[in-house]
Design an enzyme around this catalytic site. Sequence first.
Site, PDB file in Angstrom:
ATOM      1  N   THR A 288     -65.110  13.040  93.328  1.00 41.04           N
ATOM      2  CA  THR A 288     -64.760  14.205  94.136  1.00 41.04           C
ATOM      3  C   THR A 288     -65.619  15.341  93.603  1.00 41.04           C
ATOM      4  O   THR A 288     -66.214  15.229  92.527  1.00 41.04           O
ATOM      5  CB  THR A 288     -63.269  14.576  93.998  1.00 41.04           C
ATOM      6  OG1 THR A 288     -62.957  14.705  92.621  1.00 41.04           O
ATOM      7  CG2 THR A 288     -62.390  13.520  94.634  1.00 41.04           C
TER       8      THR A 288
ATOM      9  N   GLU B 259     -73.374  14.327 113.354  1.00 42.76           N
ATOM     10  CA  GLU B 259     -73.286  12.884 113.050  1.00 42.76           C
ATOM     11  C   GLU B 259     -74.676  12.331 112.769  1.00 42.76           C
ATOM     12  O   GLU B 259     -75.647  12.670 113.456  1.00 42.76           O
ATOM     13  CB  GLU B 259     -72.651  12.131 114.225  1.00 42.76           C
ATOM     14  CG  GLU B 259     -71.146  12.259 114.229  1.00 42.76           C
ATOM     15  CD  GLU B 259     -70.485  11.537 115.383  1.00 42.76           C
ATOM     16  OE1 GLU B 259     -71.176  10.819 116.130  1.00 42.76           O
ATOM     17  OE2 GLU B 259     -69.274  11.705 115.534  1.00 42.76           O
TER      18      GLU B 259
ATOM     19  N   ASP C 195     -65.430   5.251  89.332  1.00 43.37           N
ATOM     20  CA  ASP C 195     -64.865   6.415  90.019  1.00 43.37           C
ATOM     21  C   ASP C 195     -64.716   7.529  88.972  1.00 43.37           C
ATOM     22  O   ASP C 195     -63.821   7.478  88.131  1.00 43.37           O
ATOM     23  CB  ASP C 195     -63.509   6.017  90.611  1.00 43.37           C
ATOM     24  CG  ASP C 195     -62.828   7.165  91.339  1.00 43.37           C
ATOM     25  OD1 ASP C 195     -63.212   8.331  91.117  1.00 43.37           O
ATOM     26  OD2 ASP C 195     -61.904   6.896  92.122  1.00 43.37           O
TER      27      ASP C 195
ATOM     28  N   ARG D 248     -63.454  21.050  97.965  1.00 43.44           N
ATOM     29  CA  ARG D 248     -62.686  19.809  98.082  1.00 43.44           C
ATOM     30  C   ARG D 248     -63.501  18.791  98.887  1.00 43.44           C
ATOM     31  O   ARG D 248     -63.807  19.024 100.053  1.00 43.44           O
ATOM     32  CB  ARG D 248     -61.397  20.165  98.827  1.00 43.44           C
ATOM     33  CG  ARG D 248     -60.312  19.174  98.861  1.00 43.44           C
ATOM     34  CD  ARG D 248     -58.994  19.883  99.105  1.00 43.44           C
ATOM     35  NE  ARG D 248     -58.631  20.617  97.914  1.00 43.44           N
ATOM     36  CZ  ARG D 248     -58.063  20.059  96.839  1.00 43.44           C
ATOM     37  NH1 ARG D 248     -57.762  18.791  96.824  1.00 43.44           N
ATOM     38  NH2 ARG D 248     -57.805  20.796  95.768  1.00 43.44           N
TER      39      ARG D 248
ATOM     40  N   TYR E  74     -71.521  20.088 114.768  1.00 46.55           N
ATOM     41  CA  TYR E  74     -71.451  18.624 114.693  1.00 46.55           C
ATOM     42  C   TYR E  74     -72.797  18.093 114.229  1.00 46.55           C
ATOM     43  O   TYR E  74     -73.839  18.556 114.697  1.00 46.55           O
ATOM     44  CB  TYR E  74     -71.131  18.017 116.065  1.00 46.55           C
ATOM     45  CG  TYR E  74     -69.779  17.374 116.083  1.00 46.55           C
ATOM     46  CD1 TYR E  74     -69.475  16.360 115.188  1.00 46.55           C
ATOM     47  CD2 TYR E  74     -68.793  17.792 116.970  1.00 46.55           C
ATOM     48  CE1 TYR E  74     -68.221  15.784 115.162  1.00 46.55           C
ATOM     49  CE2 TYR E  74     -67.535  17.216 116.949  1.00 46.55           C
ATOM     50  CZ  TYR E  74     -67.257  16.211 116.048  1.00 46.55           C
ATOM     51  OH  TYR E  74     -66.019  15.645 116.019  1.00 46.55           O
TER      52      TYR E  74
ATOM     53  N   LYS F  76     -62.930  18.811  91.141  1.00 45.43           N
ATOM     54  CA  LYS F  76     -62.125  18.792  89.904  1.00 45.43           C
ATOM     55  C   LYS F  76     -62.952  19.463  88.807  1.00 45.43           C
ATOM     56  O   LYS F  76     -63.223  20.653  88.907  1.00 45.43           O
ATOM     57  CB  LYS F  76     -61.712  17.356  89.588  1.00 45.43           C
ATOM     58  CG  LYS F  76     -60.833  16.746  90.691  1.00 45.43           C
ATOM     59  CD  LYS F  76     -60.278  15.398  90.318  1.00 45.43           C
ATOM     60  CE  LYS F  76     -59.324  14.870  91.353  1.00 45.43           C
ATOM     61  NZ  LYS F  76     -59.971  14.028  92.377  1.00 45.43           N
TER      62      LYS F  76
HETATM   63  N1  DSN Z   1     -54.654  13.220  93.452  1.00 48.87           N
HETATM   64  C1  DSN Z   1     -55.752  13.349  92.525  1.00 48.87           C
HETATM   65  C2  DSN Z   1     -55.291  13.759  91.193  1.00 48.87           C
HETATM   66  O1  DSN Z   1     -54.460  14.633  91.116  1.00 48.87           O
HETATM   67  O2  DSN Z   1     -55.772  13.232  90.200  1.00 48.87           O
HETATM   68  C3  DSN Z   1     -56.547  12.139  92.502  1.00 48.87           C
HETATM   69  O3  DSN Z   1     -57.036  11.923  93.776  1.00 48.87           O
END
Ligand code: DSN
Length: 415
Positions: free
Chosen positions: A224, A54, A198, A233, A52, A227
């Site tokens: 994120t 925080e 984003d 993730r 933990y 990707k």
């Molecule tokens: N769900 C994601 C995607 O597949 O683009 C976006 O968060």
Amino acid sequence: MLQSLKEIDFAVFSAIEKEKIRQKEQIELIASENFVSSAVLEAVGSVLTNKYAEGYPRRRYYGGCENVDVIEQLAIDRAKQLFGAEHVNVQPHSGSQANSAVYTAVLKPGDKILTLSLENGGHLTHGHPKNTSGMLYKVIHYNVSVATGRIDYDQMKLLAKAEHPKLITIGASAYSRAIDFKLVSEIAHSQGALVLADIAHIAGLVATGLHQSPVPYCEFVTTTTHKTLRGPRGGMIMCKEEFAKAIDSAVFPGTQGGPLMHVIAGKAVCFLEALRPEFKQYQNQIIKNAAILAEQMIANGYHIVTGGTDNHLMLVDLRTVHESLTGKDAEVALENANITVNRNVIPNETRSPLLASGLRLGTPAVTTRGMKEKEMVQIAEFIKVVLSNPNDKSTISDIKHKVVDLCAKFPLPCQ
Ligand code: DSN
């Protein structure tokens, strides 16, 4: 005595083993998925999951944080270097959490946001009525142009002037063209609005200079890390220094409690990998592969929304070749042939999102395996054959064997 997962929980163990085979033997074309390196996997599977922490490095609410402090600071410093950001918060558990924290930092319920809708390629967290972003804030949408499928910056400008939003969001989940972040920030700033860019999908391209970066122009940039960036993730927020405190407070304690330190370690490793020259070569190949795949799909008669791609993905309108085949049926037929995609609504969709008329195809994962232009041509052919015979078991089985043979030549980096 130490017991293995197999001994303790065979049901979970065997599902993981089957998933390894699935990943190994399928052509992964979901634009938001990728395969991490074994170093990232090791960090995410480490004992850090026990801790933990925080708070933030050197300002924690728990003892025993000396090692996780090192790790989180490394992740922050590397992310700053990678993107040239003034301030970075690596704690958001996901892209959705990152966006929610930005809203929490600068908006009050009822404030107006101007965004691209999910139906036009945006994201759930960009004001969808069933997401808190759509429930808490007054949402105005700009769209993509009906004629070109490209973001309608003129409409954005008109709406910004007429509606005076507090925040404009720019970024997409299913949009294949380069985004002009500089123009968006000019539109927003001329009306006194803030900008949230984003870049979840295109973060790897941005990090390597292959796509214009929003970091110099926009107050907030979220992403994120799993990707095109090819990390674990998770999510991340970059912002101008003047918003650092507001963002950190909005993440913790505003919207999250304890950070996931094993995932933050994976992020630190991912940023180190992304700083290497070979990561730029990888991103370049993602773009080349997407361009060839789109070209072949077009040569096979399909319409690609906007006519092509500048990035890692494309949106295929199935109706030009298979008028009655829904995105859902196409997705199932391809999955039966070991090709994984997701159905997607297309601009001005006439079917429900559950059926949809489009497929979203992306090249980050196949490029990680080492596939190049030649394989993209083969994949486009596989897709055409399957979608032309979606219920023909022998055709599907024949393509499935070809897919398994192709995948065997391109091992995964992390199994
Ligand atoms: N769900 C994601 C995607 O597949 O683009 C976006 O968060």
